[in-house]
Design an enzyme around this catalytic site. Structure first.
Site, PDB file in Angstrom:
ATOM      1  N   LYS A   1     -21.096  50.579  -7.682  1.00 46.57           N
ATOM      2  CA  LYS A   1     -20.871  49.270  -7.063  1.00 46.57           C
ATOM      3  C   LYS A   1     -21.503  49.209  -5.662  1.00 46.57           C
ATOM      4  CE  LYS A   1     -16.570  48.311  -9.596  1.00 46.57           C
ATOM      5  NZ  LYS A   1     -15.153  47.891  -9.460  1.00 46.57           N
TER       6      LYS A   1
ATOM      7  N   ARG B   1     -13.504  57.967  -7.919  1.00 46.72           N
ATOM      8  CA  ARG B   1     -12.848  56.982  -7.041  1.00 46.72           C
ATOM      9  C   ARG B   1     -12.022  57.656  -5.950  1.00 46.72           C
ATOM     10  NH1 ARG B   1     -11.400  52.629 -11.792  1.00 46.72           N
ATOM     11  NH2 ARG B   1     -13.162  51.224 -11.448  1.00 46.72           N
TER      12      ARG B   1
ATOM     13  N   HIS C   1     -17.734  51.322 -11.684  1.00 43.86           N
ATOM     14  CA  HIS C   1     -17.166  50.697 -12.883  1.00 43.86           C
ATOM     15  C   HIS C   1     -17.549  51.584 -14.069  1.00 43.86           C
ATOM     16  CE1 HIS C   1     -16.496  47.583 -15.990  1.00 43.86           C
ATOM     17  NE2 HIS C   1     -17.551  48.127 -16.553  1.00 43.86           N
TER      18      HIS C   1
HETATM   19  P1  ADP Z   1     -11.078  49.230 -13.898  1.00 40.27           P
HETATM   20  O1  ADP Z   1     -12.302  48.995 -13.046  1.00 40.27           O
HETATM   21  O2  ADP Z   1     -10.373  50.505 -13.538  1.00 40.27           O
HETATM   22  O3  ADP Z   1     -11.362  49.129 -15.386  1.00 40.27           O
HETATM   23  P2  ADP Z   1      -9.838  46.616 -14.119  1.00 40.27           P
HETATM   24  O4  ADP Z   1     -10.680  46.430 -15.343  1.00 40.27           O
HETATM   25  O5  ADP Z   1      -8.381  46.373 -14.207  1.00 40.27           O
HETATM   26  O6  ADP Z   1     -10.034  48.096 -13.525  1.00 40.27           O
HETATM   27  O7  ADP Z   1     -10.381  45.687 -12.954  1.00 40.27           O
HETATM   28  C1  ADP Z   1     -11.772  45.500 -12.751  1.00 40.27           C
HETATM   29  C2  ADP Z   1     -12.065  45.574 -11.268  1.00 40.27           C
HETATM   30  O8  ADP Z   1     -11.403  44.498 -10.613  1.00 40.27           O
HETATM   31  C3  ADP Z   1     -11.554  46.827 -10.577  1.00 40.27           C
HETATM   32  O9  ADP Z   1     -12.434  47.932 -10.675  1.00 40.27           O
HETATM   33  C4  ADP Z   1     -11.408  46.363  -9.153  1.00 40.27           C
HETATM   34  O10 ADP Z   1     -12.669  46.377  -8.476  1.00 40.27           O
HETATM   35  C5  ADP Z   1     -10.962  44.927  -9.329  1.00 40.27           C
HETATM   36  N1  ADP Z   1      -9.493  44.804  -9.279  1.00 40.27           N
HETATM   37  C6  ADP Z   1      -8.623  45.166 -10.243  1.00 40.27           C
HETATM   38  N2  ADP Z   1      -7.355  44.918  -9.888  1.00 40.27           N
HETATM   39  C7  ADP Z   1      -7.427  44.370  -8.654  1.00 40.27           C
HETATM   40  C8  ADP Z   1      -6.460  43.890  -7.716  1.00 40.27           C
HETATM   41  N3  ADP Z   1      -5.152  43.913  -7.995  1.00 40.27           N
HETATM   42  N4  ADP Z   1      -6.896  43.393  -6.540  1.00 40.27           N
HETATM   43  C9  ADP Z   1      -8.232  43.353  -6.256  1.00 40.27           C
HETATM   44  N5  ADP Z   1      -9.198  43.789  -7.087  1.00 40.27           N
HETATM   45  C10 ADP Z   1      -8.810  44.307  -8.268  1.00 40.27           C
HETATM   46 MG    MG Z   2     -11.963  47.535 -16.565  1.00 37.27          MG
END
Ligand code: ADP
Ligand code: MG
Length: 132
Positions: free
Chosen positions: A10, A103, A116
């Site tokens: 990112k 992370r 991601h």
């Molecule tokens: P991951 O990246 O671990 O798969 P998610 O798919 O739940 O997590 O969320 C996608 C992205 O959205 C996260 O990597 C993060 O950058 C952002 N994100 C997730 N939850 C939050 C939150 N509560 N507040 C702000 N940004 C968030």
């Molecule tokens: Mg995700």
């Protein structure tokens, strides 16, 4: 059987000059690098890439963050690549991520969390088309 997954570095980690360290971490964990491409998402692409999160309170912030700079898509291969890569990136919130995860090492906040990774075969098949 070896399978593929997609990691996206990112904009925070690109700006922090962590591309090399992140690729090194992938290689040390025996992910084979199959492709690398740097790009900048348009707003439309970013909204499409993160479309599963449409409607969530953080969606707009997430889209604005991911278009704030260049990102690097990395195609990797390993046994059980999708699950193994999710393990290696760690918890969404860097504060909760296990020591040694990407992370934990490079994430700064739940939004600026360095990388991601695809979370399913279906997500991988959709997301890989944004880079390769
Ligand atoms: P991951 O990246 O671990 O798969 P998610 O798919 O739940 O997590 O969320 C996608 C992205 O959205 C996260 O990597 C993060 O950058 C952002 N994100 C997730 N939850 C939050 C939150 N509560 N507040 C702000 N940004 C968030
Ligand atoms: Mg995700």
């Amino acid at each position: 059987m070896k399978t593929k997954s997609l990691l996206v570095i990112k904009p925070d980690a690109v700006k922090d000059k962590k591309i090399g360290r992140i690729i090194q971490t992938l290689e040390e964990n025996r992910f084979e690098i199959k492709g690398i491409r740097m790009k900048r998402f348009t707003k439309e692409e970013a909204e499409e890439f993160y479309s599963p999160h449409k409607g969530k309170h953080f969606f707009e912030k997430l889209v604005n963050f991911i278009i704030s700079g260049e990102v690097v898509g990395i195609l990797v291969e390993k046994e059980n690549a999708i699950e193994k890569l999710r393990e290696l990136i760690g918890d969404t919130d860097p504060e909760k991520a296990r020591c040694g995860t990407i992370r934990y090492m490079f994430g700064k906040s739940i939004t600026e969390n360095a990388v991601h990774a695809a979370d399913s075969e279906e997500s991988f098949n959709r997301e890989v088309t944004f880079f390769f």
